[in-house]
Design a protein around this motif. Structure first.
Motif, PDB file in Angstrom:
ATOM      1  N   ALA A 162       0.799  -1.227   0.000  1.00  0.00           N
ATOM      2  CA  ALA A 162       0.000   0.000   0.000  1.00  0.00           C
ATOM      3  C   ALA A 162       0.838   1.286   0.000  1.00  0.00           C
ATOM      4  O   ALA A 162       0.307   2.353  -0.261  1.00  0.00           O
ATOM      5  CB  ALA A 162      -0.931  -0.004   1.212  1.00  0.00           C
ATOM      6  N   THR A 163       2.116   1.194   0.274  1.00  0.00           N
ATOM      7  CA  THR A 163       2.957   2.379   0.398  1.00  0.00           C
ATOM      8  C   THR A 163       3.274   2.980  -0.967  1.00  0.00           C
ATOM      9  O   THR A 163       3.623   2.273  -1.899  1.00  0.00           O
ATOM     10  CB  THR A 163       4.265   2.021   1.134  1.00  0.00           C
ATOM     11  OG1 THR A 163       3.928   1.557   2.435  1.00  0.00           O
ATOM     12  CG2 THR A 163       5.174   3.222   1.258  1.00  0.00           C
ATOM     13  N   HIS A 164       3.169   4.291  -1.071  1.00  0.00           N
ATOM     14  CA  HIS A 164       3.451   5.004  -2.321  1.00  0.00           C
ATOM     15  C   HIS A 164       4.953   5.269  -2.465  1.00  0.00           C
ATOM     16  O   HIS A 164       5.598   5.690  -1.510  1.00  0.00           O
ATOM     17  CB  HIS A 164       2.713   6.340  -2.352  1.00  0.00           C
ATOM     18  CG  HIS A 164       1.245   6.204  -2.476  1.00  0.00           C
ATOM     19  ND1 HIS A 164       0.426   5.959  -1.398  1.00  0.00           N
ATOM     20  CD2 HIS A 164       0.443   6.255  -3.561  1.00  0.00           C
ATOM     21  CE1 HIS A 164      -0.822   5.879  -1.815  1.00  0.00           C
ATOM     22  NE2 HIS A 164      -0.842   6.054  -3.120  1.00  0.00           N
ATOM     23  N   THR A 165       5.471   5.061  -3.666  1.00  0.00           N
ATOM     24  CA  THR A 165       6.889   5.311  -3.923  1.00  0.00           C
ATOM     25  C   THR A 165       7.246   6.777  -3.718  1.00  0.00           C
ATOM     26  O   THR A 165       8.348   7.093  -3.294  1.00  0.00           O
ATOM     27  CB  THR A 165       7.266   4.885  -5.348  1.00  0.00           C
ATOM     28  OG1 THR A 165       6.451   5.600  -6.269  1.00  0.00           O
ATOM     29  CG2 THR A 165       7.090   3.399  -5.545  1.00  0.00           C
ATOM     30  N   GLU A 166       6.320   7.669  -4.012  1.00  0.00           N
ATOM     31  CA  GLU A 166       6.577   9.101  -3.850  1.00  0.00           C
ATOM     32  C   GLU A 166       6.897   9.465  -2.403  1.00  0.00           C
ATOM     33  O   GLU A 166       7.500  10.501  -2.149  1.00  0.00           O
ATOM     34  CB  GLU A 166       5.365   9.926  -4.301  1.00  0.00           C
ATOM     35  CG  GLU A 166       5.026   9.784  -5.758  1.00  0.00           C
ATOM     36  CD  GLU A 166       4.091   8.608  -6.065  1.00  0.00           C
ATOM     37  OE1 GLU A 166       3.601   8.541  -7.192  1.00  0.00           O
ATOM     38  OE2 GLU A 166       3.861   7.749  -5.187  1.00  0.00           O
TER      39      GLU A 166
END
Length: 109
Positions: free
Chosen positions: A63-67
């Motif tokens: 669920a973690t965003h790369t940004e």
């Protein structure tokens, strides 16, 4: 205390590496990023102690965003990480990391 900081940065990098295919390009607020990183460190702390990732850790990784994480990948953080080990953990959570993917100071083999 210094060891805890190293573990936290290593887990942040782990979250980034295994979340590459999540929501690339979507807008995320700084507070959302802080929350995602905090939750990821909490869910995945046992990995730093040598345990395999739990279902909660893998879910957080997906669920973690790369940004949220890429800007934190400095040369100092990269020096603390065995990228091949991180890649193996990612695959254990059902994520494939594309070869030659680059973010910050890391390039996936």
């Amino acid at each position: 205390m210094k060891g805890t900081g190293v573990v936290s940065w290593a887990l942040v990098l782990l979250l980034w590496l295994v979340s590459i295919s999540v929501a690339w390009g979507q807008e995320v607020t700084p507070s959302q990023c802080q929350d995602e990183i905090r939750q990821g460190i909490g869910a995945c702390m046992a990995v730093a102690m040598g345990q395999p990732p739990s279902a909660a850790c893998c879910a957080r990784i997906r669920a973690t965003h790369t940004e949220c994480v890429c800007p934190l990948v400095t040369p100092e953080v990269a020096a603390m990480i065995d990228v091949n080990w991180v890649k193996k953990l990612a695959e254990g959570c059902g994520r494939n990391i594309p070869p030659h993917f680059k973010c910050g100071s890391i390039t996936i083999p």
